[in-house]
Design an enzyme around this catalytic site. Structure first.
Site, mmCIF file in Angstrom:
data_model
loop_
_atom_site.group_PDB
_atom_site.id
_atom_site.type_symbol
_atom_site.label_atom_id
_atom_site.label_comp_id
_atom_site.label_asym_id
_atom_site.label_seq_id
_atom_site.Cartn_x
_atom_site.Cartn_y
_atom_site.Cartn_z
ATOM 1 C CG ASP A 88 4.931 37.787 -14.197
ATOM 2 O OD1 ASP A 88 6.040 37.219 -14.313
ATOM 3 O OD2 ASP A 88 4.377 37.942 -13.089
ATOM 4 C CD GLU A 121 5.623 33.735 -8.855
ATOM 5 O OE1 GLU A 121 4.696 33.771 -9.664
ATOM 6 O OE2 GLU A 121 6.826 33.664 -9.202
#
Ligand code: BGC
Ligand code: BGC
Length: 660
Positions: free
Chosen positions: A333, A543
């Site tokens: 990521d 997020e």
């Protein structure tokens, strides 16, 4: 049939979820290490000099020859994935880069249209192909359509797709999204999210299909198949497909307190964690890898028992590559390597991640004046030269990357890597939007309804009511109804892209029905109406910015006030509350004030889908809830243990003739 499957899943979910809750509750109790039971899969994370155990082989001579012709620097270049905000086309060529991404909100400087994106993509491909002959894999966060680009078709988020339960539809959405992505010259989507959200405090709950592992497996695999086949069905080597990404591996939905990038509070080697891993968390990944042949898996930011997934060799190499037989690309990521625990410098963290089984490094931002990927690249080169990273590990990583490029036909025909001008003509077009609209309609989930004096129900009567008033801060706002990952990373309220708001859809449908539909956003109106529809929910977020405390999981104060004021000024007016939210909110007080509740998730750009069900006499609700909705978010921890704390059980979904 559909319902029977749903119910069985619901029971399974409840049992497994109870196990999870129980383990989380008992997580404070030290667990015995499962290291000594002789199971080779239970080794702790290996030291960072251990080479990968699972090498793939070149799929043909072309790949084998190419690999044999490459220097170490060439190979390490293939393993890099910088963001277009931190690398120029010239640098991509100079460093023989293998992949780039444009992360959330990474619009081209020239503008945010599909052709701006296409031109930018082509400039990178052109520079790199001229230099190395090896086209770039180009990734984007097309998580609900090609959502960063202006005027793209915005599908409802995965929370909605979960509620449809419709794998064929999800497959079609995967294919259409791939087509819009390929039109702009990208060829890789960072979706689907296969995490199983068990705690709605988590800010990414809406990016997942729901808490049920089997449902997530079914829909995730369908999405991947659609994306990797393309609308034409010609497969990875076609010109309208995109490789998909199963993300984020693994455990993100069950972190303590739902914290994004947080910790799963169970010892990685414990029996308790291994059981959850095998019976739940891995289920969607098994389907993604073994049934749908997903070509990439993204590592999760979270840790398990304090061990970050990005440095966990057992997880990435033994479990994913050896255990599931994954032959594609393991990608980190965004700067996920930085978070690896322990007292390591950056180069040591890079080595640890690569040794753990990471094949490609998404490395972004600048460190001082230098883009960070320069340091990451150097760390891999130095690691090989010093023996900290085995050359075999690099060869394995690069073989995986080149194999995928070859499967996509890019090595044989680099021209395929450029933006597809034919597809550009359909970008955000009517045919695509019609599918998004249908997905909205299928996802609507009726949670509450009441009977009327004439022996019918409110939702049955709504299409024939003469005068309807619409209120609420999400009623007439394309940004609000689209959620995060829309134009920008976080998304925002306002007229941020093209489409139809929920109110506009209701207005048009009403006109066709001979109904008057008026907008009074704050709920202050006089005159006679037959019903009010209040559209209210969450403002966009993405997020960690979407993580909430339990007390914050409510409607916004202005919408709470709107509902109260309508109830007070019009005591007998039926109120239908349409929730545009990515997750369960505490709605105990509102529930007493309204007569019907519809969970609408984040519908995206095609708001008419809401009217297609609400104001149509011929169409019923078909959505089912894919999470367990607590009465009060303060009791989330109990929702799988004590049914009395649950407001709407998993699978809830009424039809118009039903009341509760
Ligand atoms: C980027 C996003 C990325 C995020 C990572 C943002 O600046 O725009 O694409 O996901 O950083 O934290
Ligand atoms: C997110 C990923 C995303 C990546 C690239 C990260 O912050 O966790 O889901 O794909 O950024 O933008």
């Amino acid at each position: 049939m559909h319902n029977r499957i749903r119910r069985r899943n619901a029971v399974a979910t409840t049992l497994l979820s109870m196990a999870i809750s129980a383990s989380l509750v008992f997580a404070a109790v030290p667990m015995a290490s499962a290291n000594d039971d002789g199971n080779p899969h239970r080794k702790p994370a290996s030291s960072h000099t251990e080479p990968a155990a699972t090498m793939v082989t070149a799929r043909n001579d072309r790949v084998a020859r190419l690999l044999a012709s490459m220097s170490l620097e060439d190979k390490v270049g293939q393993m890099m994935q910088p963001d277009t905000r931190h690398i120029t086309p010239q640098q991509a060529a100079e460093y023989h880069i293998g992949s780039i991404l444009s992360g959330g909100g990474a619009a081209p400087e020239s503008g945010n249209s599909a052709s701006d994106w296409a031109n930018r993509a082509d400039s990178y491909q052109h520079a790199v192909i001229n230099e190395t002959g090896i086209p770039l894999l180009y990734g984007v966060d097309a998580v609900h359509g090609h959502n960063n680009v202006a005027d793209a078709t915005l599908f409802p988020h995965n929370v909605n797709l979960g509620q449809t339960g419709n794998a064929e539809l999800v497959k079609q959405i995967g294919a259409i999204t791939a087509s819009e992505v390929r039109a702009t010259g990208s060829n890789w989507v960072f979706t689907p999210t296969l995490g199983l959200p068990k705690n709605e405090r988590w800010g990414r709950t809406y990016e997942a299909y729901g808490e049920n592992a089997d449902l997530s497996a079914k829909l995730g695999a369908a999405y991947i198949e659609g994306s990797q086949a393309g609308e034409s069905g010609s497969g990875l080597a076609g010109s309208d497909s995109a490789i998909a990404t199963a993300k984020h591996f693994i455990g993100e939905g069950i972190t303590k307190d739902g914290v994004n990038q947080g910790d799963v509070p169970l010892d990685y080697n414990s029996e308790a964690f291994r059981k959850i891993l095998d019976s739940e968390l891995l289920v969607p990944y098994r389907a993604a890898v073994q049934d749908a042949n997903v070509r990439s898996v993204m590592v999760s930011y979270n840790s398990i028992g304090g061990v970050k997934c990005h440095g966990n060799a057992d997880l990435l190499t033994n479990v994913l590559k050896r255990g599931l037989g994954f032959t594609g690309i393991v990608i980190t990521d965004y700067n996920g390597i930085d978070q690896i625990e322990g007292n390591l410098n950056y180069a040591q963290k890079v080595a640890k991640a690569v040794n753990a089984g990471v094949d490609m490094l998404m490395v972004d931002e600048h460190e001082g004046t230098q883009p960070k990927w320069i340091a990451a690249r150097q760390a891999v080169i130095d690691g090989v030269n010093s023996g900290d990273i085995a050359m075999a590990r690099v060869d394995d990583a690069v073989t995986r990357i080149l194999n995928v490029k070859d499967e996509m036909g890019l090595l044989e025909n680099p021209q395929l890597a450029y933006s597809n001008k034919e597809l550009l003509a359909q970008f955000g077009g009517e045919a695509h939007r019609a599918v998004a609209r249908e997905a909205v309609a299928q996802s609507l989930t009726l949670l509450k309804n009441r009977s009327t004096d004439d022996g019918s129900t409110l939702m049955n009567d709504l299409p024939s009511m003469k005068r309807i008033v619409v209120a609420g801060s999400s009623a007439n706002d394309i940004g609000m109804q689209s959620g995060g990952w829309t134009i920008t990373w976080q998304g925002s309220a306002g007229d941020i892209t093209s489409g139809t708001t929920i109110y506009e859809g209701l207005k048009t449908a009403g006109k066709e029905n001979g109904q008057t539909v008026d907008l009074k956003e704050d709920g202050s109106f006089t005159g006679n109406y037959d019903a009010a529809i209040v559209v209210a929910g969450e403002s966009p977020y993405a997020e960690y910015a979407g993580d909430r405390t339990a007390d914050q999981l409510t409607l916004q104060q202005k919408d709470i006030n709107t509902i109260s004021s309508i109830r007070k000024t019009h005591p007998n007016l039926p109120i239908v509350l349409v929730l545009t939210t990515g997750r369960a909110l505490t709605i105990t007080d509102q529930l007493k004030q309204v007569d019907a509740v519809v969970m609408a998730g984040f519908p995206g750009s095609e708001g008419e889908g809401v009217a297609d069900v609400l104001l149509s006499a011929d169409r019923d609700f078909s959505g089912h809830l894919t999470t367990t909705w607590p009465k009060d978010a303060n009791n989330i921890a109990k929702k799988y243990i004590d049914p009395n704390t649950v407001l709407f059980p998993y699978g809830t979904g009424l039809v118009k003739s039903q009341v509760n």
